[in-house]
Design an enzyme around this catalytic site. Structure first.
Site, PDB file in Angstrom:
ATOM      1  N   GLU A 143       0.546  -0.740  -0.037  1.00 27.74           N
ATOM      2  CA  GLU A 143      -0.150  -0.271  -0.043  1.00 27.74           C
ATOM      3  C   GLU A 143       0.606   1.303  -0.061  1.00 27.74           C
ATOM      4  OE1 GLU A 143      -2.170   0.145   3.636  1.00 27.74           O
ATOM      5  OE2 GLU A 143      -2.998  -2.053   3.020  1.00 27.74           O
ATOM      6  N   CYS A 163       5.209  -7.111   7.151  1.00 27.18           N
ATOM      7  CA  CYS A 163       6.903  -6.567   8.685  1.00 27.18           C
ATOM      8  C   CYS A 163       6.853  -7.612   9.536  1.00 27.18           C
ATOM      9  CB  CYS A 163       6.395  -5.525   9.173  1.00 27.18           C
ATOM     10  SG  CYS A 163       7.285  -5.056  10.137  1.00 27.18           S
ATOM     11  N   CYS A 167       4.736  -5.837  16.075  1.00 23.34           N
ATOM     12  CA  CYS A 167       4.295  -5.147  16.872  1.00 23.34           C
ATOM     13  C   CYS A 167       2.575  -5.290  16.887  1.00 23.34           C
ATOM     14  CB  CYS A 167       3.774  -3.540  16.903  1.00 23.34           C
ATOM     15  SG  CYS A 167       5.807  -3.116  16.237  1.00 23.34           S
TER      16      CYS A 167
END
Length: 412
Positions: A143, A163, A167
Site C-alpha cells: 500500500e 513486516c 508489533c
C-alpha cells in the site's frame, strides 16, 4: 537525574494506588491468536521469493548504459529514458517520441519492466487523500498513501510486503513478513504518485510531490540496502534520480539501533523518525518486540547521536493507545528521557491510534490525549499531534491489503 527519579516515584505510586489501568497486549482475534497469552513472533528472516525484474531505478546511470550495451542497444539512450522516467514521470514507450520508433519498445522494455499495477484505490478527506493497493510482479500486495495539504504533498511509501517486527497493535505487523521490496519497487510508488500529484488527481490541485515518508508497510531499516538505494534515487539530480531534497524525506524505524548508526554515517541528512510508543522497557517490550534486543536508553542514545551527526531533529512517534501507554506519568517519563540527552534535538508526534477492525486496541480519549500532550509541552518538549489522514478508509497500513485478501477468499 532528579526529574527521572521523580517520574520513577510517580510510576511506583500509580501502581501502588491503582490509579493506572495497565492493559497488556495480546494478538487476540481477529489478529490471529490461538490462545489468550499469544504473542506475535519477531522475525528478520526474509522468505525466499523470486527477485523483482531489474529496472532502471535499481541502477546508476552508468549501469543503465551498460545494461543497454549488453542487450545490443545504444548505451547513450539510457540518458534519454532516464530523463523521461525521472524528469517527465513516465514509463510509457509511447511518450518517448525522441527515441527511434523502430527500437523504442525494445529500449524501454529493457530498462522499464512493469513492477506494480493497481488493485484498488480509495479516496478520503474529500479527495485530498488517495490510498492505493498495488500488486507487484509476483502477486504480492503493498500500500501507499498520497496526501495533499495546503502547503505540501506527501507520499507514504511501503518498503516491505508485510513486516517482521510483530508489533501487536499494527495491522502490517500482524501480517508477518512476505518479502523485501526492491529499490525500484519503492521508487515506482514515488514516480506514480508524483505524476498523480502533478496531474491534479488530488482535490488540493496540481502540485509537485514534495515529501516522502517511509512509514508504510514494513520496517525500512530491515530492508536497508533497498531503502538507501531508493533514497539515493530520490535525491540524485535528473537524470540519475528525481532531484528531491533529502530534508523532505523521512525514514522511520521501530528501533534497529545498528542501522540507525549506519544511516547516520551515510552523509544523507534525511529525517529520522523513531516509533517509540512507550518510554519504559517494561511496556515497550510488549508493544515493540524489537525492544527485547535494544532497550529504550540505547535507542534514544542512537537517535540523539543521529541528530548530532546530521543536524536533523529526530521525530519521536507515539501512538496513543487507550489505557495502555497514555498515562500522564509516561508523558513525564518520556520528557525526562529526552531532556536527559539535551534540549531541542527531538520533536514528539503523538498519534491517535487508528485501530484495526474488531481489535482490542483503540485510541485514547480526547481529554487523556490533551493531558499527555500538555505534560510534554510543559516540560519544554516540542509536541505536535499528527494529522490522522484516511481514517475513514482503513487508514492504517495493512488494513486495505487484509480486507481485499479476505474478500477474495470469500469469493472462492
Amino acid at each position: 537525574m532528579a526529574d527521572v527519579a521523580a517520574s520513577a516515584r510517580a510510576k511506583d505510586a500509580a501502581r501502588r494506588t491503582g490509579t493506572q489501568r495497565q492493559v497488556r497486549p495480546t494478538d487476540q482475534p481477529p489478529e490471529g491468536a490461538t490462545h489468550p497469552g499469544a504473542r506475535p513472533q519477531l522475525s528478520f528472516s526474509v522468505p525466499r521469493r523470486g527477485k523483482a525484474p531489474s529496472h532502471l531505478a535499481d541502477l546508476s546511470l552508468a549501469e543503465r548504459k551498460s545494461a543497454l550495451k549488453e542487450a545490443g542497444l545504444p548505451a547513450f539512450r539510457a540518458d534519454q529514458i532516464s530523463r523521461h522516467y525521472f524528469g517527465h514521470l513516465t514509463a510509457a514507450a509511447s511518450d518517448m517520441t525522441d527515441l527511434p520508433a523502430a527500437s523504442r519498445e525494445a529500449l524501454v522494455g529493457e530498462l522499464l519492466p512493469q513492477l506494480v499495477s493497481p488493485v484498488r484505490v480509495l479516496t478520503a478527506d474529500k479527495g485530498a487523500t488517495l490510498k492505493h493497493l498495488w500488486s507487484l510482479h509476483d502477486g504480492v500486495r503493498v500500500e501507499s498513501v498520497l496526501m495533499g495539504y495546503r502547503d505540501r504533498t506527501t507520499l507514504c511509501v511501503s518498503s516491505q510486503a508485510g513486516c517482521g517486527m510483530a508489533c501487536p497493535f499494527c495491522a502490517t505487523g500482524q501480517m508477518g513478513l512476505t518479502r523485501n521490496l526492491s529499490t525500484a519497487e519503492i521508487v515506482e510508488q514515488v514516480r506514480i504518485a508524483a505524476a498523480a500529484s502533478r496531474d491534479g488527481d488530488l482535490t488540493t490541485g496540481p502540485a509537485r510531490l514534495s515529501n516522502i515518508v517511509f512509514m508504510g508497510m514494513g520496517e525500512p531499516l530491515a530492508n536497508y540496502k533497498a531503502v538507501l538505494g531508493a533514497v539515493r534515487r530520490l535525491t540524485a539530480p535528473v537524470p540519475e534520480g528525481f532531484g528531491m531534497s533529502a530534508r523532505s524525506i523521512t525514514v522511520s524505524t521501530v528501533g534497529l539501533v545498528p542501522a540507525i548508526r549506519k544511516l547516520a554515517g551515510e552523509g544523507i541528512p534525511v529525517r529520522l523518525a523513531v516509533s517509540l510508543h512507550a518510554p519504559d522497557d517494561d511496556l515497550r517490550n510488549d508493544l515493540i518486540p524489537i525492544n527485547s534486543r535494544w532497550k529504550v536508553p540505547e535507542l534514544l542514545d542512537a537517535a540523539y547521536d543521529y541528530f548530532e551527526a546530521t543536524g536533523r531533529r529526530v521525530s519521536i512517534e507515539y501512538a496513543l493507545i487507550k489505557d495502555m501507554n497514555d498515562h500522564q506519568w509516561r508523558a513525564q517519563l518520556l520528557a525526562d528521557e529526552l531532556l536527559s540527552r539535551g534540549r531541542g534535538w527531538a520533536h514528539v508526534n503523538p498519534i491517535p491510534l487508528n485501530p484495526t477492525p474488531g481489535s482490542i486496541w483503540t485510541a485514547s480519549e480526547p481529554d487523556v490525549m490533551e493531558t499527555f500532550v500538555e505534560t510534554l509541552r510543559s516540560a519544554g518538549i516540542a509536541t505536535t499531534i499528527r494529522d490522522t489522514r484516511g481514517s475513514d478508509i482503513d487508514g492504517a497500513c495493512g488494513q486495505l491489503a487484509t480486507e481485499v485478501l479476505q474478500q477474495e477468499r470469500e469469493r472462492l
